[in-house]
Design an enzyme around this catalytic site. Structure first.
Site, short mmCIF file in Angstrom:
data_model
loop_
_atom_site.label_atom_id
_atom_site.label_comp_id
_atom_site.label_asym_id
_atom_site.label_seq_id
_atom_site.Cartn_x
_atom_site.Cartn_y
_atom_site.Cartn_z
N CYS A 295 26.59 33.10 44.61
CA CYS A 295 25.63 34.19 44.75
C CYS A 295 25.45 34.99 43.46
CB CYS A 295 26.04 35.12 45.89
SG CYS A 295 27.63 35.94 45.63
N HIS B 60 30.96 53.02 45.56
CA HIS B 60 30.26 51.85 46.11
C HIS B 60 30.71 50.60 45.36
CE1 HIS B 60 26.99 49.28 47.49
NE2 HIS B 60 26.76 48.97 46.22
N HIS C 73 28.91 44.72 49.28
CA HIS C 73 28.70 44.50 50.71
C HIS C 73 29.60 43.37 51.20
CE1 HIS C 73 25.05 46.63 49.49
NE2 HIS C 73 25.04 47.08 50.74
N ASP D 182 29.75 35.19 56.11
CA ASP D 182 29.50 33.80 55.74
C ASP D 182 30.51 33.28 54.70
OD1 ASP D 182 28.69 35.21 53.52
OD2 ASP D 182 26.64 34.43 53.50
N ARG E 298 32.76 37.30 53.33
CA ARG E 298 32.45 37.25 51.90
C ARG E 298 32.23 38.68 51.42
NH1 ARG E 298 27.21 36.97 49.28
NH2 ARG E 298 26.36 36.49 51.33
N CYS F 85 31.14 40.65 48.70
CA CYS F 85 30.28 40.44 47.55
C CYS F 85 30.29 41.74 46.74
CB CYS F 85 28.88 40.09 48.05
SG CYS F 85 27.72 39.66 46.77
#
Length: 136
Positions: free
Chosen positions: A70, A107, A110, A114, A122, A124
C-alpha cells in the site's frame, strides 16, 4: 473502539510546532497523511522498534511489519495492546478506524481488517509519525 482514553502527554500547539518537523506536525497534530511510497520506513526491512515521533512511546516492532503493497509501513499488531487508541473517522466520505498514540494522542494512521494472520489486521501507519530505533 476506545475514545475514552485521554493522552498522558499534553502540550500547547506552539510546543508541538517547536518540537516537530513541519511534516511531523501536519501528520501527528493535524491528522494529515503522507503520499504512498514517499514516507520513511514503508519498504524498510531493518530489525528494531518504531516509536512515536512526538513522545517516543514504543508503538510497533519490526517482527510485526509486513509488505502490504500500500506504500505505508504496515504492521499486524502494536507492540502492546494499549500502545494505540482507536477512533471512528468519517472523513473523506468513508468510515475508517483512526489510530492514535495512546501516550500523546498523535495521529498515526488507520487500521483495516485485511491484514495477515495471526490478527487479520493491517495497521497502516504514516512513516513520519514514527522514529526508528535499530535493534542492538
Amino acid at each position: 473502539m476506545s475514545d475514552l482514553k485521554s493522552p498522558k502527554i499534553t502540550k500547547t500547539d506552539a510546543e508541538w510546532r517547536e518540537q516537530l518537523t513541519p511534516e511531523q506536525y501536519r501528520i501527528l497534530r493535524e491528522h494529515g497523511t503522507e503520499r504512498a511510497f514517499t514516507g520513511p520506513y514503508w519498504n524498510s526491512t531493518e530489525k528494531g522498534l518504531y516509536r512515536c515521533a512526538a513522545c517516543d512511546e514504543a508503538l510497533f516492532i519490526s517482527d510485526t511489519k509486513f509488505d502490504a503493497g500500500c506504500g505505508w509501513p504496515s504492521y499486524f499488531e502494536p507492540v502492546k495492546p494499549d500502545a494505540v487508541t482507536e477512533h471512528r473517522d468519517i472523513s473523506h466520505g468513508m468510515v475508517r478506524t483512526e489510530i492514535r498514540c495512546a501516550n500523546c494522542g498523535g495521529h498515526l494512521g488507520h487500521v483495516f481488517p485485511d491484514g495477515p494472520p495471526p490478527t487479520g489486521l493491517r495497521y497502516c501507519i504514516n512513516g513520519h509519525s514514527m522514529v526508528f530505533e535499530p535493534q542492538a
